[in-house]
Design a protein around this motif. Structure first.
Motif, short mmCIF file in Angstrom:
data_model
loop_
_atom_site.label_atom_id
_atom_site.label_comp_id
_atom_site.label_asym_id
_atom_site.label_seq_id
_atom_site.Cartn_x
_atom_site.Cartn_y
_atom_site.Cartn_z
N LYS A 175 1.11 -0.67 0.08
CA LYS A 175 -0.12 0.13 -0.43
C LYS A 175 0.83 1.47 -0.01
CE LYS A 175 -2.57 2.63 2.77
NZ LYS A 175 -3.50 3.17 4.31
N PRO A 176 1.62 2.05 -0.82
CA PRO A 176 1.58 3.28 -0.98
C PRO A 176 1.12 4.41 -0.65
CG PRO A 176 1.51 2.43 -3.22
CD PRO A 176 0.15 1.73 -2.84
N HIS A 177 2.55 5.13 0.30
CA HIS A 177 2.14 5.97 1.46
C HIS A 177 1.59 7.17 1.24
CE1 HIS A 177 1.75 8.36 5.23
NE2 HIS A 177 2.65 8.71 4.68
N GLY A 178 0.54 7.85 1.50
CA GLY A 178 0.68 9.68 1.24
C GLY A 178 0.54 10.45 -0.02
N ALA A 179 1.58 10.60 -0.38
CA ALA A 179 1.68 11.89 -1.70
C ALA A 179 1.64 10.77 -2.56
CB ALA A 179 3.08 12.35 -1.49
N LEU A 180 2.87 9.47 -2.63
CA LEU A 180 2.72 8.78 -2.96
C LEU A 180 1.79 7.71 -3.88
CD1 LEU A 180 4.06 6.73 -5.69
CD2 LEU A 180 5.22 5.74 -3.53
#
Length: 254
Positions: A107-112
């Protein structure tokens, strides 16, 4: 339904969230990989605690942005982004093996996360990284976003995610954290909102309109104020209404 949270984000003397308490509530844990938060010893502690509770593990990959907690937009080259994602997953896989568990999804995080939901070039880079390292990894992404279709077309399995503690725009995107009302804090409101989503497949946007949202997993951010209380309220509300909770790693995914 799966219930997940972003964990392993403490860094040295800087404590973020309450991983032990959250791991008693959630069914899947998105564990930081060191790029936006987390140090190796703390990440290993979180992985061991998750393994002891049978919680599924996901790699919470991010832009290299410790100072901004991974929430600042970046535009890395494809060469850089593919390698960064592979590097982070690989590091977490090693720590997970030492903890007696394994990484089953990313699961990519934040802005990504927000960028690849609609940016086809960066999305393709993340997809390429998973395919190069382990095509069996499931990619978790924003419910209703083009990313999920791009990942399926690239041969990956996907899981659609909804956010319990975030407001939505009328087009199904997350309201920017810079705007008032973007983050929700009332446990009862959040729990009722998620029960409504599970029952109807819809969520109420920030302007009061209804948005169709098909989700397989619900996230409560581990760093939000009152995160444990919100996660507990969501779990109790769903279970008391007959909704069973289990890691999506044990469920059919698309």
């Amino acid at each position: 339904m799966d219930l997940n949270s972003d964990l392993g984000e403490s860094f040295g003397a800087w404590r973020m969230g309450d991983d032990a308490a959250m791991l008693d509530i959630v069914t899947s844990a998105n564990v930081a990989c060191g790029f936006h938060a987390g140090d190796p010893a703390g990440i290993l502690d979180t992985l061991r605690a998750a393994a002891a509770r049978g919680v599924a593990i996901g790699a919470h990959v991010a832009y290299p942005d410790l100072a901004g907690f991974g929430r600042r937009n970046m535009d890395p080259s494809s060469r850089e982004l593919v390698a960064d994602v592979i590097y982070q997953i690989g590091a977490l896989q090693g720590l997970a093996a030492a903890a007696g568990t394994r990484v089953t999804y990313v699961k990519p995080h934040g802005a990504l996360y927000n960028t690849i939901a609609r940016d086809e070039r960066q999305a393709a880079d993340v997809i390429a990284a998973l395919r190069a390292l382990d095509p069996g990894l499931v990619l978790m992404g924003l419910a209703g976003s083009p990313l999920l279709d791009w990942a399926r077309a690239g041969g990956l399995r996907v899981v659609a995610e909804a956010f319990a503690d975030r407001a939505y725009t009328p087009d199904g995107a997350l309201v920017s954290r810079r705007e008032a009302g973007a983050v929700l804090h009332d446990p009862d409101l959040v729990a009722e909102r998620m029960l409504d989503l599970v029952r109807t497949g819809e969520i109420t946007a920030i302007d009061g309109s209804r948005v169709r949202l098909q989700a397989d997993s619900i996230c409560v951010h581990g760093d939000s104020p009152g995160a444990v209380a919100m996660a507990r309220a969501v779990r109790q509300r769903l279970e008391s209404s007959g909704v069973s909770l289990a890691p999506f790693a044990g469920m059919p995914v698309s």
